[in-house]
Scaffold this active site. Structure first.
Site, mmCIF file in Angstrom:
data_model
loop_
_atom_site.group_PDB
_atom_site.id
_atom_site.type_symbol
_atom_site.label_atom_id
_atom_site.label_comp_id
_atom_site.label_asym_id
_atom_site.label_seq_id
_atom_site.Cartn_x
_atom_site.Cartn_y
_atom_site.Cartn_z
ATOM 1 C CD GLU A 153 -2.931 -1.105 0.343
ATOM 2 O OE1 GLU A 153 -3.148 -0.058 -0.292
ATOM 3 O OE2 GLU A 153 -3.552 -2.149 0.137
ATOM 4 C CB CYS A 208 -2.014 7.124 1.389
ATOM 5 S SG CYS A 208 -3.372 6.269 2.185
HETATM 6 P P1 NDP Z 1 8.045 5.148 4.653
HETATM 7 O O1 NDP Z 1 8.039 4.406 3.386
HETATM 8 O O2 NDP Z 1 9.153 6.096 4.933
HETATM 9 O O3 NDP Z 1 7.987 4.138 5.896
HETATM 10 C C1 NDP Z 1 6.995 3.143 6.018
HETATM 11 C C2 NDP Z 1 7.491 2.089 6.999
HETATM 12 O O4 NDP Z 1 8.553 1.353 6.405
HETATM 13 C C3 NDP Z 1 8.051 2.658 8.284
HETATM 14 O O5 NDP Z 1 7.679 1.853 9.365
HETATM 15 C C4 NDP Z 1 9.526 2.604 8.034
HETATM 16 O O6 NDP Z 1 10.281 2.572 9.200
HETATM 17 C C5 NDP Z 1 9.647 1.291 7.304
HETATM 18 N N1 NDP Z 1 10.907 1.136 6.576
HETATM 19 C C6 NDP Z 1 11.793 2.079 6.200
HETATM 20 N N2 NDP Z 1 12.833 1.533 5.519
HETATM 21 C C7 NDP Z 1 12.579 0.198 5.467
HETATM 22 C C8 NDP Z 1 13.265 -0.912 4.885
HETATM 23 N N3 NDP Z 1 14.398 -0.755 4.219
HETATM 24 N N4 NDP Z 1 12.718 -2.128 5.022
HETATM 25 C C9 NDP Z 1 11.559 -2.305 5.677
HETATM 26 N N5 NDP Z 1 10.851 -1.289 6.238
HETATM 27 C C10 NDP Z 1 11.352 -0.049 6.136
HETATM 28 O O7 NDP Z 1 6.634 5.878 4.672
HETATM 29 P P2 NDP Z 1 6.115 6.967 5.687
HETATM 30 O O8 NDP Z 1 6.134 6.426 7.066
HETATM 31 O O9 NDP Z 1 6.818 8.248 5.402
HETATM 32 O O10 NDP Z 1 4.582 7.095 5.266
HETATM 33 C C11 NDP Z 1 4.108 7.968 4.308
HETATM 34 C C12 NDP Z 1 3.863 7.272 2.993
HETATM 35 O O11 NDP Z 1 2.968 6.192 3.171
HETATM 36 C C13 NDP Z 1 3.232 8.158 1.945
HETATM 37 O O12 NDP Z 1 3.836 7.946 0.693
HETATM 38 C C14 NDP Z 1 1.790 7.685 1.912
HETATM 39 O O13 NDP Z 1 1.112 7.939 0.715
HETATM 40 C C15 NDP Z 1 1.956 6.227 2.178
HETATM 41 N N6 NDP Z 1 0.730 5.676 2.694
HETATM 42 C C16 NDP Z 1 0.031 4.785 1.920
HETATM 43 C C17 NDP Z 1 -1.174 4.290 2.360
HETATM 44 C C18 NDP Z 1 -1.938 3.317 1.537
HETATM 45 O O14 NDP Z 1 -2.803 2.648 2.107
HETATM 46 N N7 NDP Z 1 -1.703 3.165 0.268
HETATM 47 C C19 NDP Z 1 -1.744 4.701 3.649
HETATM 48 C C20 NDP Z 1 -0.932 5.623 4.369
HETATM 49 C C21 NDP Z 1 0.261 6.078 3.897
HETATM 50 P P3 NDP Z 1 10.870 3.945 9.795
HETATM 51 O O15 NDP Z 1 9.719 4.844 9.995
HETATM 52 O O16 NDP Z 1 11.476 3.489 11.041
HETATM 53 O O17 NDP Z 1 11.835 4.437 8.746
#
Ligand code: NDP
Length: 497
Positions: free
Chosen positions: A245, A279
């Site tokens: 997602e 999102c």
């Molecule tokens: P990120 O992609 O930065 O992070 C998402 C999660 O992935 C966090 O828990 C992050 O940890 C973790 N993560 C980071 N690096 C890695 C890795 N290499 N391997 C595995 N996990 C990892 O997204 P955001 O938190 O900034 O969220 C915002 C984004 O999410 C926007 O683009 C938004 O559109 C999208 N989104 C999509 C939704 C949907 O349903 N389609 C709903 C809500 C949001 P850490 O935070 O510790 O870096």
């Protein structure tokens, strides 16, 4: 020694992940960071817990999930306050978010048996001596990786589906919102104290990567498109399946026969709720020429009434401010005009509502996810042009249409997973509807029947109920039987329709 902290920026100190309010800098959560070993240990515990949980059956899990739903509901104010502290979002936004999450827990609990439970499938004439049986079995452990923008709702979608399907879950909340993630885990443990069926592991991105490598049966990822690609690459090492997602750049189309006031109200909500950090937030509006001026005026009037610190909270992730500023500046530099807000709207940690018009199609404000309380409005000749422009990006998450005669027709032509007709974002709260995108917005579904099936693996069983009249699958078939089989196939399938 404690370093000076930027409000909202999580830090790791002495093995603890500390989250803070982006508005005040007040500490919101302090959770132990999990190293690789701790992640593996959590997944090992989850495997055992998952076997116990699966053994409860659909009915046993349903009653426990409904108890959790009741507890979440009873303590909704507490959850909303914590979410407000950790993300900065207004308490009312957090309440609305929590209600949607509770809906999903309720729906998944009540529908898992119908969608995933054992059933007979129809048989086929050529194999009529066997009956077909289908059921969806749990993967064992599902890893859920969540973002910070909706720290209640985004994990609860996959968590409720995965749990109802009979899996244990290990959640890796965003480093910005670990306390909300832990709160969900702790409340679940209150109603299911026997086994750690839902656990959390905390830390930065490397902890998410460790979860991908830990041998879980499936990973449900919600976050940015860039991180989604890294998650998929890591999961590819072990052929671990994923649901993605990812981000979006959702469009709202306003057709000529739309109720313009209603469209403006919904556009402002869809674009500005949670300060635009959504999102499925509306980031682009395409209004046909007949209603364009009235729509722009109504949006400006309504968005202009929103107050910083009241309806509009701060930007949760400090680094996002630079992206929002770049999009606004770039739009203005390339010929766009701010009819509300503009360059001065960016006052860290806040961004005031900003409405941009005449923005070129190739500018960042039109093409990239802004994630702020901003909206571009573009004049189009007709709905066809609106659809073409709406569909012109690699993203394909959600969208909205306002119009009377052609609302559903336009919705069908939008290249997205979901569309709301005469509202915005409403599909996310309808637990019976699958949720997910296409293209750069990801694949797979959470919520609804498809969302439940995402967390079960199809198990097909045939059971012989009679000897074979046309025995093809044996070396003991005779030439005469083969001739009969050929005859039967020709009779069944040989005629042109
Ligand atoms: P990120 O992609 O930065 O992070 C998402 C999660 O992935 C966090 O828990 C992050 O940890 C973790 N993560 C980071 N690096 C890695 C890795 N290499 N391997 C595995 N996990 C990892 O997204 P955001 O938190 O900034 O969220 C915002 C984004 O999410 C926007 O683009 C938004 O559109 C999208 N989104 C999509 C939704 C949907 O349903 N389609 C709903 C809500 C949001 P850490 O935070 O510790 O870096």
């Amino acid at each position: 020694m404690t370093a000076t902290r930027t409000p909202g920026m999580p830090v790791v100190e002495d093995g603890f992940l500390i989250s803070t309010s982006p508005a005040t800098g007040a500490e919101a959560g302090r959770l132990p960071v999990s190293d690789d070993k701790a992640v593996d240990a959590a997944v090992d515990r989850a495997r055992e817990a998952g076997a116990w949980w699966a053994g409860l059956g659909f009915d046993g899990r349903k009653v426990r999930l409904l108890r959790w739903r009741a507890l979440l509901t009873q303590r909704i104010e507490e959850l909303a306050e914590l979410t407000h502290t950790e993300t900065g979002k207004p308490v009312t936004d957090a309440i609305v978010e929590a209600i949607a999450g509770i809906e999903h827990v309720d729906w998944a609990a009540r529908n898992a048996k119908r969608v995933l439970g054992p059933r007979r499938t129809g048989t086929r004439l050529l194999v009529a001596e066997h009956s077909g049986h289908l059921e969806y079995l749990p993967f064992g452990v599902v890893g859920v990786i969540g973002p910070w923008n909706y720290p209640i709702l985004t994990p609860l979608g996959p968590i409720s589906g995965a749990l109802a399907a009979g899996n244990a879950v290990v959640l890796k909340p965003s480093e910005y919102t670990p306390a909300v993630g832990q709160w969900l885990v702790d409340t679940f443990a209150e109603v299911v104290p026997e086994q750690p069926v839902l656990q959390a592991v905390h830390g930065l991105g490397d902890v998410g990567a460790a979860l991908c490598r830990s041998g879980v049966g499936k990973v449900a990822f919600t976050g940015s498109t860039a991180t989604a690609k890294r998650v998929m690459a890591t999961c590819a090492e072990t052929l671990t399946p994923v649901v993605i997602e990812a981000g979006g750049k959702d469009a709202l189309i306003v057709d000529a026969d739309a109720d313009v006031a209603a469209a403006a109200e919904a556009a402002v909500w869809g674009a500005m709720t949670n300060a635009g950090q959504t999102c499925i937030g509306i980031e682009r509006a395409y209004a046909v020429a007949e209603v364009y001026d009235a729509f722009v005026a109504a949006v400006v009037e309504k968005a202009g009434r929103l107050r910083l610190g009241e309806e509009i909270g701060p930007i949760t992730m400090p680094g996002q401010i630079d992206i929002i500023r770049r999009h606004i500046d770039d739009a203005l530099a390339s010929g766009g005009r701010a009819v509300l807000g503009g360059a001065d709207a960016v006052q860290p940690p806040n961004v005031a509502p900003t409405v941009l018009v005449d923005v070129p199609d190739d500018s960042a404000a039109i093409r990239e996810e802004t994630f702020g309380p901003t909206l571009t409005i573009t004049r189009v000749a007709d709905a066809d042009e609106a659809i073409a422009k709406a569909n012109s990006l690699p993203f394909g998450l959600g969208g909205a249409v306002f119009g009377k005669a052609n609302g559903i027709r336009i919705a069908r032509r939008m290249r997205t997973g979901m569309v709301a007709v005469n509202s915005t974002l409403s599909f996310v709260g309808m637990a019976s509807l699958p949720f997910g995108g296409m293209g750069d917005s990801g694949f797979g579904r959470i919520h609804g029947d498809d969302g439940l099936r995402e967390f079960g693996r199809a198990k097909s069983i045939t059971v012989r109920r009679a000897p074979s009249l046309l025995p093809s699958m044996t070396f003991e078939r005779t030439p005469a039987q083969v001739r009969r089989i050929v005859k039967a196939v020709k009779l069944l399938y040989g005629r042109r329709p």
